[in-house]
Design a protein around this motif. Structure first.
Motif, short mmCIF file in Angstrom:
data_model
loop_
_atom_site.label_atom_id
_atom_site.label_comp_id
_atom_site.label_asym_id
_atom_site.label_seq_id
_atom_site.Cartn_x
_atom_site.Cartn_y
_atom_site.Cartn_z
N ALA A 193 60.75 108.06 8.41
CA ALA A 193 59.36 107.66 8.61
C ALA A 193 58.45 108.89 8.74
O ALA A 193 57.36 108.94 8.16
N LEU A 194 58.91 109.90 9.49
CA LEU A 194 58.12 111.12 9.66
C LEU A 194 57.96 111.86 8.33
O LEU A 194 56.88 112.37 8.00
N ALA A 195 59.05 111.92 7.58
CA ALA A 195 59.00 112.62 6.30
C ALA A 195 58.02 111.92 5.34
O ALA A 195 57.22 112.59 4.66
N ARG A 196 58.06 110.60 5.30
CA ARG A 196 57.13 109.87 4.42
C ARG A 196 55.68 110.07 4.87
O ARG A 196 54.78 110.20 4.04
N ARG A 197 55.47 110.08 6.18
CA ARG A 197 54.13 110.28 6.71
C ARG A 197 53.58 111.65 6.28
O ARG A 197 52.40 111.77 5.93
N HIS A 198 54.44 112.66 6.28
CA HIS A 198 53.97 114.00 5.93
C HIS A 198 53.83 114.18 4.42
O HIS A 198 52.99 114.96 3.96
N LEU A 199 54.62 113.47 3.64
CA LEU A 199 54.37 113.46 2.20
C LEU A 199 53.03 112.80 1.91
O LEU A 199 52.28 113.26 1.03
N ASP A 200 52.70 111.75 2.63
CA ASP A 200 51.37 111.12 2.50
C ASP A 200 50.28 112.12 2.86
O ASP A 200 49.24 112.19 2.20
N LEU A 201 50.52 112.90 3.94
CA LEU A 201 49.54 113.86 4.42
C LEU A 201 49.17 114.89 3.35
O LEU A 201 48.01 115.30 3.24
N VAL A 202 50.17 115.31 2.56
CA VAL A 202 49.91 116.31 1.52
C VAL A 202 49.62 115.68 0.16
O VAL A 202 49.60 116.37 -0.86
N GLY A 203 49.40 114.36 0.15
CA GLY A 203 49.02 113.69 -1.09
C GLY A 203 50.16 113.37 -2.02
O GLY A 203 49.95 113.23 -3.23
N LEU A 204 51.38 113.23 -1.48
CA LEU A 204 52.53 112.94 -2.33
C LEU A 204 53.20 111.62 -1.96
O LEU A 204 54.40 111.44 -2.18
N GLY A 205 52.44 110.69 -1.40
CA GLY A 205 52.98 109.37 -1.15
C GLY A 205 53.44 108.75 -2.47
O GLY A 205 52.73 108.81 -3.47
N GLY A 206 54.64 108.19 -2.48
CA GLY A 206 55.18 107.60 -3.70
C GLY A 206 56.02 108.55 -4.53
O GLY A 206 56.60 108.14 -5.54
N PHE A 207 56.11 109.84 -4.11
CA PHE A 207 56.92 110.81 -4.85
C PHE A 207 58.17 111.23 -4.09
O PHE A 207 58.84 112.19 -4.46
N GLY A 208 58.50 110.50 -3.04
CA GLY A 208 59.61 110.89 -2.19
C GLY A 208 60.95 110.92 -2.87
O GLY A 208 61.84 111.69 -2.47
N ASP A 209 61.13 110.12 -3.93
CA ASP A 209 62.43 110.06 -4.60
C ASP A 209 62.55 111.03 -5.77
O ASP A 209 63.57 111.06 -6.47
N ARG A 210 61.53 111.86 -5.98
CA ARG A 210 61.57 112.85 -7.06
C ARG A 210 62.30 114.11 -6.62
O ARG A 210 62.16 114.56 -5.48
N TYR A 211 63.05 114.69 -7.54
CA TYR A 211 63.71 115.97 -7.28
C TYR A 211 62.77 117.11 -7.67
O TYR A 211 61.83 116.91 -8.45
N PRO A 212 62.97 118.32 -7.11
CA PRO A 212 62.05 119.43 -7.38
C PRO A 212 61.79 119.67 -8.86
O PRO A 212 60.65 119.96 -9.25
N HIS A 213 62.83 119.54 -9.71
CA HIS A 213 62.62 119.81 -11.13
C HIS A 213 61.74 118.75 -11.79
O HIS A 213 61.28 118.95 -12.92
N GLU A 214 61.51 117.65 -11.10
CA GLU A 214 60.65 116.59 -11.64
C GLU A 214 59.21 116.72 -11.15
O GLU A 214 58.38 115.86 -11.46
#
Length: 256
Positions: free
Chosen positions: A114-135
């Motif tokens: 939950a914390l990780a998703r919240r911080h991905l949202d904070l940096v504008g990456l909500g919905g990209f959590g399942d992407r790997y770095p090369h993607e």
């Protein structure tokens, strides 16, 4: 002061020489609680060495560094670090990379996610959590790196030229994003850059370092009536930029 450098000197042994190489010499510098401080200086002036000392990855030859009055004696979870190279784990998704620091703090799995998703949202990456770095694009990978450093809630965020490898448009976009995050979180940020414009745009104060051995030549307060609109078009922006450029030009000329 949140962070204090007290007469900090750093020397390195030199192969085939009895004389050590002095990278930093008598650094006195304070960073206030919740401040955004940028550092600029000529190439090789010891900016990254100063940040290494603050992380605790290396120790000063003499002098002392304190955070909240406590001497820095090694790495700690009170400091988050973002490097120029993204340093993401290629086998982990964006979400998994952000969760890494939380694992070190033994945060339970459900809360960690939950914390990780919240911080991905904070940096504008909500919905990209399942992407790997090369993607992900370079800018997106740097956003993941920022989210990872913020997720375990450090008191201080240390950033070593984090946008240097990005194209100009992405860099400016992330500068705006970083300011938004800083205003929202109130973190103390120490940000190293080669770019004068970037230093003025981001910093409440700009510490200008001398040529090696690195010293803090001057700290310039940066203040604008408003951050609305195109800040770079503000006459004060040009004045700050010229003052810093003049100091750096003098430093480069002194060793030419």
């Amino acid at each position: 002061m949140k962070i204090e450098f007290r007469q900090v000197t750093k020397e390195f042994a030199v192969r085939d020489s009895d004389r050590p190489f002095r990278a930093l010499d008598g650094i006195d510098l304070g960073v206030r609680e919740g401040e955004f401080l940028t550092l600029v200086g000529p190439s090789g002036c010891g900016k990254s060495t100063l940040l290494d000392l603050l992380t605790g990855l290396t120790a000063p030859t003499s002098g002392e560094i304190r955070i909240d009055g406590v001497p820095v004696e090694g790495p700690g979870l009170d400091r988050g670090i973002v490097f120029q190279q993204y340093a993401l784990f290629p086998w982990r998704t964006a979400l998994g990379n952000v969760e890494f620091g939380l694992e070190a703090k033994a945060v339970p799995r459900k809360e960690r996610s939950a914390l990780a998703r919240r911080h991905l949202d904070l940096v504008g990456l909500g919905g990209f959590g399942d992407r790997y770095p090369h993607e992900l694009s370079g800018g997106m990978r740097q956003r993941v790196a920022i989210a990872r450093s913020l997720a375990f809630d450090p008191d201080v965020l240390l950033m070593d030229e984090p946008f240097a490898a990005l194209d100009a448009q992405t860099r400016e976009s992330l500068q705006e994003e970083l300011l938004r995050i800083w205003e929202k979180t109130g973190k103390t940020i120490v940000f190293i850059t080669h770019g004068i414009d970037e230093a003025v745009y981001l910093g409440q104060r700009v510490a200008v370092m001398s040529s090696r051995p690195g010293r803090v030549r001057q700290v310039i307060d940066v203040s604008f009536d408003s951050r609305e609109g195109d800040l770079r078009a503000d006459p004060r922006f040009g004045e700050y930029r010229h003052a810093i450029w003049t100091l750096l030009r003098e430093e480069v000329a002194s060793v030419a």
